[in-house]
Motif scaffolding. Structure first.
Motif, PDB file in Angstrom:
ATOM      1  N   LEU A  60       0.862  -1.432   0.025  1.00 28.02           N
ATOM      2  CA  LEU A  60       0.042   0.054   0.072  1.00 28.02           C
ATOM      3  C   LEU A  60       0.758   1.371   0.089  1.00 28.02           C
ATOM      4  O   LEU A  60       1.724   0.960   0.833  1.00 28.02           O
ATOM      5  N   LYS A  61       0.745   2.033  -1.037  1.00 28.76           N
ATOM      6  CA  LYS A  61       1.018   3.838  -1.374  1.00 28.76           C
ATOM      7  C   LYS A  61       0.427   3.892   0.388  1.00 28.76           C
ATOM      8  O   LYS A  61      -0.377   3.947   0.458  1.00 28.76           O
ATOM      9  N   GLN A  62       1.209   4.974   0.689  1.00 31.17           N
ATOM     10  CA  GLN A  62       0.629   5.460   2.281  1.00 31.17           C
ATOM     11  C   GLN A  62       0.676   6.869   1.886  1.00 31.17           C
ATOM     12  O   GLN A  62       1.623   7.782   1.718  1.00 31.17           O
ATOM     13  N   CYS A  63      -0.664   7.139   2.202  1.00 32.98           N
ATOM     14  CA  CYS A  63      -1.405   8.419   1.822  1.00 32.98           C
ATOM     15  C   CYS A  63      -1.320   9.174   2.639  1.00 32.98           C
ATOM     16  O   CYS A  63      -1.191  10.907   2.824  1.00 32.98           O
ATOM     17  N   GLY A  64      -1.209   8.824   3.876  1.00 31.38           N
ATOM     18  CA  GLY A  64      -0.917   9.964   5.536  1.00 31.38           C
ATOM     19  C   GLY A  64      -1.893   9.550   6.141  1.00 31.38           C
ATOM     20  O   GLY A  64      -2.825   8.379   6.466  1.00 31.38           O
TER      21      GLY A  64
ATOM     22  N   ASN B 172      -5.503  17.124   7.572  1.00 35.34           N
ATOM     23  CA  ASN B 172      -4.720  17.190   5.638  1.00 35.34           C
ATOM     24  C   ASN B 172      -5.257  17.204   4.818  1.00 35.34           C
ATOM     25  O   ASN B 172      -5.399  15.647   4.310  1.00 35.34           O
ATOM     26  N   GLY B 173      -5.093  18.020   3.771  1.00 36.78           N
ATOM     27  CA  GLY B 173      -5.289  18.456   2.725  1.00 36.78           C
ATOM     28  C   GLY B 173      -5.233  17.050   1.007  1.00 36.78           C
ATOM     29  O   GLY B 173      -5.290  16.679   0.678  1.00 36.78           O
ATOM     30  N   ALA B 174      -3.265  17.582   2.090  1.00 40.77           N
ATOM     31  CA  ALA B 174      -2.969  16.661   1.003  1.00 40.77           C
ATOM     32  C   ALA B 174      -2.982  15.377   1.264  1.00 40.77           C
ATOM     33  O   ALA B 174      -3.012  14.599   0.281  1.00 40.77           O
ATOM     34  N   ALA B 175      -3.366  14.500   2.359  1.00 39.74           N
ATOM     35  CA  ALA B 175      -3.513  13.431   2.326  1.00 39.74           C
ATOM     36  C   ALA B 175      -4.582  13.274   1.967  1.00 39.74           C
ATOM     37  O   ALA B 175      -4.410  11.709   1.239  1.00 39.74           O
ATOM     38  N   ARG B 176      -5.793  13.638   2.121  1.00 39.28           N
ATOM     39  CA  ARG B 176      -6.842  13.407   1.484  1.00 39.28           C
ATOM     40  C   ARG B 176      -7.394  13.223  -0.142  1.00 39.28           C
ATOM     41  O   ARG B 176      -7.716  12.402  -0.232  1.00 39.28           O
ATOM     42  N   GLU B 177      -6.408  14.664  -0.623  1.00 37.06           N
ATOM     43  CA  GLU B 177      -6.372  14.371  -1.761  1.00 37.06           C
ATOM     44  C   GLU B 177      -5.349  13.193  -2.463  1.00 37.06           C
ATOM     45  O   GLU B 177      -6.109  12.610  -3.301  1.00 37.06           O
ATOM     46  N   CYS B 178      -3.860  12.460  -1.606  1.00 35.05           N
ATOM     47  CA  CYS B 178      -3.398  11.599  -2.135  1.00 35.05           C
ATOM     48  C   CYS B 178      -4.714  10.251  -2.277  1.00 35.05           C
ATOM     49  O   CYS B 178      -4.328   9.247  -3.309  1.00 35.05           O
ATOM     50  N   ILE B 179      -5.583  10.133  -1.406  1.00 41.69           N
ATOM     51  CA  ILE B 179      -6.509   9.023  -1.004  1.00 41.69           C
ATOM     52  C   ILE B 179      -7.453   8.594  -2.123  1.00 41.69           C
ATOM     53  O   ILE B 179      -7.916   8.128  -2.731  1.00 41.69           O
TER      54      ILE B 179
ATOM     55  N   GLN C 185      -7.276  10.760  -5.467  1.00 39.72           N
ATOM     56  CA  GLN C 185      -6.690  10.057  -6.611  1.00 39.72           C
ATOM     57  C   GLN C 185      -6.292   8.836  -6.929  1.00 39.72           C
ATOM     58  O   GLN C 185      -6.318   8.414  -7.060  1.00 39.72           O
ATOM     59  N   ALA C 186      -5.793   8.320  -5.445  1.00 43.66           N
ATOM     60  CA  ALA C 186      -5.951   6.808  -5.574  1.00 43.66           C
ATOM     61  C   ALA C 186      -6.935   6.097  -5.760  1.00 43.66           C
ATOM     62  O   ALA C 186      -6.727   4.992  -6.786  1.00 43.66           O
ATOM     63  N   TYR C 187      -7.305   6.219  -5.261  1.00 40.77           N
ATOM     64  CA  TYR C 187      -9.507   5.884  -5.926  1.00 40.77           C
ATOM     65  C   TYR C 187      -9.344   5.917  -6.891  1.00 40.77           C
ATOM     66  O   TYR C 187      -9.456   5.105  -7.525  1.00 40.77           O
ATOM     67  N   ARG C 188      -9.465   7.053  -7.470  1.00 37.66           N
ATOM     68  CA  ARG C 188      -9.592   7.284  -8.748  1.00 37.66           C
ATOM     69  C   ARG C 188      -8.904   6.543  -9.934  1.00 37.66           C
ATOM     70  O   ARG C 188      -8.984   6.135 -11.075  1.00 37.66           O
ATOM     71  N   ASN C 189      -7.602   6.055  -9.474  1.00 38.66           N
ATOM     72  CA  ASN C 189      -6.552   5.185 -10.121  1.00 38.66           C
ATOM     73  C   ASN C 189      -6.623   3.935  -9.567  1.00 38.66           C
ATOM     74  O   ASN C 189      -5.346   3.201 -10.752  1.00 38.66           O
ATOM     75  N   ARG C 190      -6.845   3.793  -8.526  1.00 37.69           N
ATOM     76  CA  ARG C 190      -7.108   1.900  -8.597  1.00 37.69           C
ATOM     77  C   ARG C 190      -5.708   1.695  -7.941  1.00 37.69           C
ATOM     78  O   ARG C 190      -5.569   0.377  -8.310  1.00 37.69           O
ATOM     79  N   GLU C 191      -4.837   2.767  -7.185  1.00 35.45           N
ATOM     80  CA  GLU C 191      -3.993   2.570  -6.793  1.00 35.45           C
ATOM     81  C   GLU C 191      -3.721   2.043  -5.429  1.00 35.45           C
ATOM     82  O   GLU C 191      -3.837   3.039  -4.695  1.00 35.45           O
TER      83      GLU C 191
ATOM     84  N   SER D 146      -3.871   1.951  -1.603  1.00 34.53           N
ATOM     85  CA  SER D 146      -3.585   2.843  -0.867  1.00 34.53           C
ATOM     86  C   SER D 146      -4.064   3.262   0.684  1.00 34.53           C
ATOM     87  O   SER D 146      -5.126   2.560   0.646  1.00 34.53           O
ATOM     88  N   GLU D 147      -3.287   3.861   1.384  1.00 31.44           N
ATOM     89  CA  GLU D 147      -4.048   4.070   2.999  1.00 31.44           C
ATOM     90  C   GLU D 147      -3.615   5.756   3.205  1.00 31.44           C
ATOM     91  O   GLU D 147      -2.799   6.342   3.413  1.00 31.44           O
ATOM     92  N   PHE D 148      -4.768   5.514   3.809  1.00 31.04           N
ATOM     93  CA  PHE D 148      -5.079   7.064   4.610  1.00 31.04           C
ATOM     94  C   PHE D 148      -6.130   6.466   5.876  1.00 31.04           C
ATOM     95  O   PHE D 148      -6.515   6.461   6.195  1.00 31.04           O
ATOM     96  N   THR D 149      -5.511   7.001   6.947  1.00 27.81           N
ATOM     97  CA  THR D 149      -6.551   7.233   8.674  1.00 27.81           C
ATOM     98  C   THR D 149      -6.027   8.497   8.578  1.00 27.81           C
ATOM     99  O   THR D 149      -5.394   9.551   9.041  1.00 27.81           O
TER     100      THR D 149
END
Length: 147
Positions: A37-41, A52-59, A61-67, A69-72
């Motif tokens: 899993l890619k760690q989004c933060g 944490n807007g950057a961590a939310r944006e990361c997860i 984009q991960a969902y949109r790209n089916r990559e 990833s994880e966010f907590t």
């Protein structure tokens, strides 16, 4: 008086049904065939601070790209009780594990497997967003929101 076979079978069926509907804690593990899993933060939001807007944006984009990833995120209730949401994007959707220590709501660890994730703007804040999840199974809800 001996039990009838039909009555025993009905009791067994009810026991199995109750066990399958249980919202007992489940340990979520990655297997050998699961990509890392890619760690989004993470974020800890208390009294409106810690978003944490950057961590939310990361997860997102991960969902949109089916990559994978994880966010907590951990949010605190008005009484100060923590509720933690761990979102794990998979190849087929999102797994959400909710760990609630809210004294005035359902407590425990609940696992949901959801097919859909939507980005929703937080009320009164144009610069912050949460998530709405739908087509979920497990944990007793078929849809819910992560603030």
């Amino acid at each position: 008086m001996p039990r009838s076979p039909g009555r025993s079978l009905a009791a067994l069926a009810l026991t199995l049904l109750a066990a399958s509907c249980s919202s007992a804690p489940e340990k979520v593990q990655s297997g050998p065939s699961t990509p890392p899993l890619k760690q989004c933060g993470t974020e800890v939001v208390k009294h409106g601070h810690g978003y944490n807007g950057a961590a939310r944006e990361c997860i997102w984009q991960a969902y949109r790209n089916r990559e994978p990833s994880e966010f907590t995120t951990t949010r605190y209730t008005i009484e100060g009780d923590p509720v933690t949401y761990r979102l794990e994007v998979t190849l087929t959707g999102v797994v959400v594990v909710v760990d609630s220590k809210d004294r005035y709501a359902l407590q425990g660890v609940f696992r949901h497997a959801c097919r859909n994730l939507e980005r929703i703007m937080q009320e009164g804040r144009e610069d912050r967003f949460g998530f709405a999840l739908s087509a979920c199974s497990g944990g007793g809800a078929d849809r819910f929101a992560v603030p």
